[in-house]
Design an enzyme around this catalytic site. Structure first.
Site, short mmCIF file in Angstrom:
data_model
loop_
_atom_site.label_atom_id
_atom_site.label_comp_id
_atom_site.label_asym_id
_atom_site.label_seq_id
_atom_site.Cartn_x
_atom_site.Cartn_y
_atom_site.Cartn_z
N ARG A 58 0.87 -1.17 0.00
CA ARG A 58 0.00 0.00 0.00
C ARG A 58 0.91 1.22 0.00
O ARG A 58 2.00 1.20 0.58
CB ARG A 58 -0.91 0.03 1.24
CG ARG A 58 -1.92 -1.10 1.29
CD ARG A 58 -3.00 -0.87 0.23
NE ARG A 58 -3.99 -1.91 0.20
CZ ARG A 58 -4.10 -2.81 -0.78
NH1 ARG A 58 -3.25 -2.83 -1.77
NH2 ARG A 58 -5.06 -3.70 -0.75
N GLU A 87 -3.80 8.30 -3.67
CA GLU A 87 -4.37 7.66 -4.86
C GLU A 87 -5.78 8.18 -5.09
O GLU A 87 -6.52 8.35 -4.13
CB GLU A 87 -4.35 6.14 -4.70
CG GLU A 87 -2.92 5.63 -4.68
CD GLU A 87 -2.81 4.12 -4.62
OE1 GLU A 87 -3.82 3.45 -4.36
OE2 GLU A 87 -1.70 3.62 -4.82
N HIS A 106 -1.68 -1.01 -10.19
CA HIS A 106 -1.88 -1.95 -9.09
C HIS A 106 -3.04 -2.87 -9.48
O HIS A 106 -4.19 -2.58 -9.24
CB HIS A 106 -2.19 -1.20 -7.79
CG HIS A 106 -2.28 -2.08 -6.59
ND1 HIS A 106 -1.17 -2.65 -6.01
CD2 HIS A 106 -3.34 -2.49 -5.85
CE1 HIS A 106 -1.54 -3.36 -4.96
NE2 HIS A 106 -2.85 -3.29 -4.84
#
Length: 141
Positions: A58, A87, A106
């Site tokens: 993360r 993000e 991702h």
């Protein structure tokens, strides 16, 4: 445990030792109070100058400003990122323009094999349920 690691041909080492000796440091941990900014300026400084930091965990596991400074100053050689502290990532984020940084989306497990396994598992459970059997993947609360 040290015994289970030894059985796998590995050994547990303190994080400081790992950082000082690794060519690639890969973050793949959960994000919680203990791992937020786990990789910070002090930890980047412990890495070898030719080492690369890879974050597939993360974004906030790494202190992004410390990472940017470590890359700019040559403290580490490069980074591979598929997550960011903020993000969606801002288009003016310096990491997006650094030559020594590789950025990827991702997208955990976006493979044909993964989707095939998901479909097979789901359909098998539905068929079992329709046949009056207990499905292999039951979630209870």
């Amino acid at each position: 445990s040290a015994d289970s690691m030894s059985a796998l041909g590995a050994r547990l080492v303190p994080l400081d030792d790992l950082l000082a000796t690794s060519d690639f440091v890969v973050a793949c941990c959960i994000l919680n109070a203990h791992t937020r900014h786990l990789m910070n300026a002090r930890r980047f400084a412990q890495m070898k100058k030719e080492a690369f930091f890879i974050n597939v965990a993360r974004g906030p596991v790494a202190d992004e400003q410390a990472l940017i400074e470590a890359l700019r100053s040559g403290t580490i050689a490069g980074a591979g990122l598929d997550v960011f502290e903020q993000e969606p990532v801002s288009l003016d984020n310096p990491l997006l323009r650094m030559e020594q940084v590789i950025v990827t989306p991702h997208a955990l497990c976006w493979t044909d094999e993964c989707f095939d396994a998901i479909a097979r598992e789901g359909l098998t459970c539905l068929a079992d349920f329709a046949a009056g059997k207990i499905p292999g993947s039951v979630v209870t609360s």
